[in-house]
Design a protein around this motif. Sequence first.
Motif, PDB file in Angstrom:
ATOM      1  N   LEU A 272       1.197  -0.122 -12.037  1.00 57.21           N
ATOM      2  CA  LEU A 272       1.402  -0.538 -10.653  1.00 57.21           C
ATOM      3  C   LEU A 272       2.490   0.251  -9.937  1.00 57.21           C
ATOM      4  O   LEU A 272       2.547   0.233  -8.700  1.00 57.21           O
ATOM      5  CB  LEU A 272       1.770  -2.030 -10.604  1.00 57.21           C
ATOM      6  N   ASP A 273       3.355   0.907 -10.691  1.00 54.42           N
ATOM      7  CA  ASP A 273       4.511   1.582 -10.090  1.00 54.42           C
ATOM      8  C   ASP A 273       4.143   2.550  -8.963  1.00 54.42           C
ATOM      9  O   ASP A 273       4.795   2.547  -7.906  1.00 54.42           O
ATOM     10  CB  ASP A 273       5.316   2.302 -11.172  1.00 54.42           C
ATOM     11  N   PRO A 274       3.091   3.410  -9.119  1.00 58.61           N
ATOM     12  CA  PRO A 274       2.777   4.334  -8.022  1.00 58.61           C
ATOM     13  C   PRO A 274       2.242   3.639  -6.776  1.00 58.61           C
ATOM     14  O   PRO A 274       2.260   4.215  -5.684  1.00 58.61           O
ATOM     15  CB  PRO A 274       1.704   5.256  -8.625  1.00 58.61           C
ATOM     16  N   PHE A 275       1.767   2.412  -6.906  1.00 58.64           N
ATOM     17  CA  PHE A 275       1.128   1.725  -5.780  1.00 58.64           C
ATOM     18  C   PHE A 275       2.068   0.795  -5.027  1.00 58.64           C
ATOM     19  O   PHE A 275       1.752   0.349  -3.922  1.00 58.64           O
ATOM     20  CB  PHE A 275      -0.082   0.918  -6.284  1.00 58.64           C
ATOM     21  N   GLU A 276       3.224   0.502  -5.613  1.00 58.99           N
ATOM     22  CA  GLU A 276       4.227  -0.370  -4.985  1.00 58.99           C
ATOM     23  C   GLU A 276       3.621  -1.705  -4.552  1.00 58.99           C
ATOM     24  O   GLU A 276       3.853  -2.198  -3.438  1.00 58.99           O
ATOM     25  CB  GLU A 276       4.869   0.331  -3.793  1.00 58.99           C
ATOM     26  N   ILE A 277       2.837  -2.312  -5.434  1.00 57.13           N
ATOM     27  CA  ILE A 277       2.216  -3.608  -5.147  1.00 57.13           C
ATOM     28  C   ILE A 277       3.188  -4.712  -5.550  1.00 57.13           C
ATOM     29  O   ILE A 277       3.677  -4.719  -6.675  1.00 57.13           O
ATOM     30  CB  ILE A 277       0.887  -3.760  -5.917  1.00 57.13           C
ATOM     31  N   PRO A 278       3.487  -5.662  -4.674  1.00 63.21           N
ATOM     32  CA  PRO A 278       4.398  -6.759  -5.031  1.00 63.21           C
ATOM     33  C   PRO A 278       3.846  -7.557  -6.218  1.00 63.21           C
ATOM     34  O   PRO A 278       2.635  -7.803  -6.300  1.00 63.21           O
ATOM     35  CB  PRO A 278       4.442  -7.606  -3.755  1.00 63.21           C
TER      36      PRO A 278
END
Length: 395
Positions: A272-278
């Motif tokens: 998830l880190d590259p997408f910055e999803i909460p």
Amino acid sequence: MVAGGTLATFLVAGAASLFMAWAIGAGSSGSTPFAPAVGANAISVMRAGFIVGLLGLGGAVLQGANVTEAVGRELILNVAITPPAAVVALITAAVLVAIGVFAGYPIATAFTVTGAVVGVGLALGGDPAWAKYTEIVALWVAVPFVGGGIAYGTAKTLRDERVPESIAVPLLAGVVGAILANVRFVVLGPAGEAASLTDVAATSLSEFPSLVVYAGVTLAAATLVAVVLWWDLRGNPAAGQRHFLLALGGLVAFSAGGSQVGLALGPLLPLLDPFEIPLVAVLLGGGFGLLLGSWTGAPRMIKALAQDYSALGPRRSIAALIPSFAIAQTAVFFGIPVSFNEIIVSAIIGSGFAAGGSGVSGKKMGYTVLAWIGSLVLAFTLGYGVFTAVDLLLA
């Protein structure tokens, strides 16, 4: 900008995670919380499946962060789970759990997910997280003794003719109220943190000693819940017990969502880190998967499990659910993946011994323990072996 290959891998992993959440909702978190209530004829199968789905969704969003972080980042050291590794771990665990669901046998979800994640992590060259493993194994080993012991003592007390049920049951409700006062929820804490009613009170009443505030709020919550149930029992004791049993089933279902959603979402975290999803959005998605599983697959498992619970009656069911709720919340607090099947089965066995061992099969107990150990070993072996093969193909 996220590369197309990374996005495609993430979508595959997300689909595997959603399938895993569905399998968990259809299996352990969706079937075990209300099975005692169904077995005691306190609620119908379909209604139980509907309610447990909603409560599981709420638990996933409000309490799912701790276990999700533990599964995703704390089971392997010095290496991050890669997208292919996450896909292998999720699919391996999901297939094993789904086989159990469709075969009508509850597979220990926490054992399969933990085994699969550790397997692919070691295959990646990561180091074992021995400190975390010690916590996990300690809880797994303690569950049958602690849960079974508490259930035994509770059932024994409720069966004792010298102890009036009109006193014993409200006192047990008070214990549940005391636990609730110290359960942490995301909505009560500052941004990114969880807090309990006692935490909020201690912060608001900072001029008083924290220990005094914690003790006072805990005692007040315990007294309130005990008095409410005592009043309910006065009019109709059978209805009061049924209400308490349903409330306990709801609390266990909520706790199941908080602890089990992390098993489906944990391996996704490094992706998830590259997408910055909460994280809250991810928890909502995982909770939705649990909801679908509970609504579509759980009724079958509830019906199957309720047949085993039918001999319990309200008192033994209450004795089984109280330690189940307490252990589940302990696991959520410490961020430890735990099997709800292990919790419930251990509590049922403990309450069964209190009734003279009725309905407790030593042979079935042995097969169940072997299945738990086997699911851990099989998931670890498949996770390690399949990812090693996939890694060779991708090299």
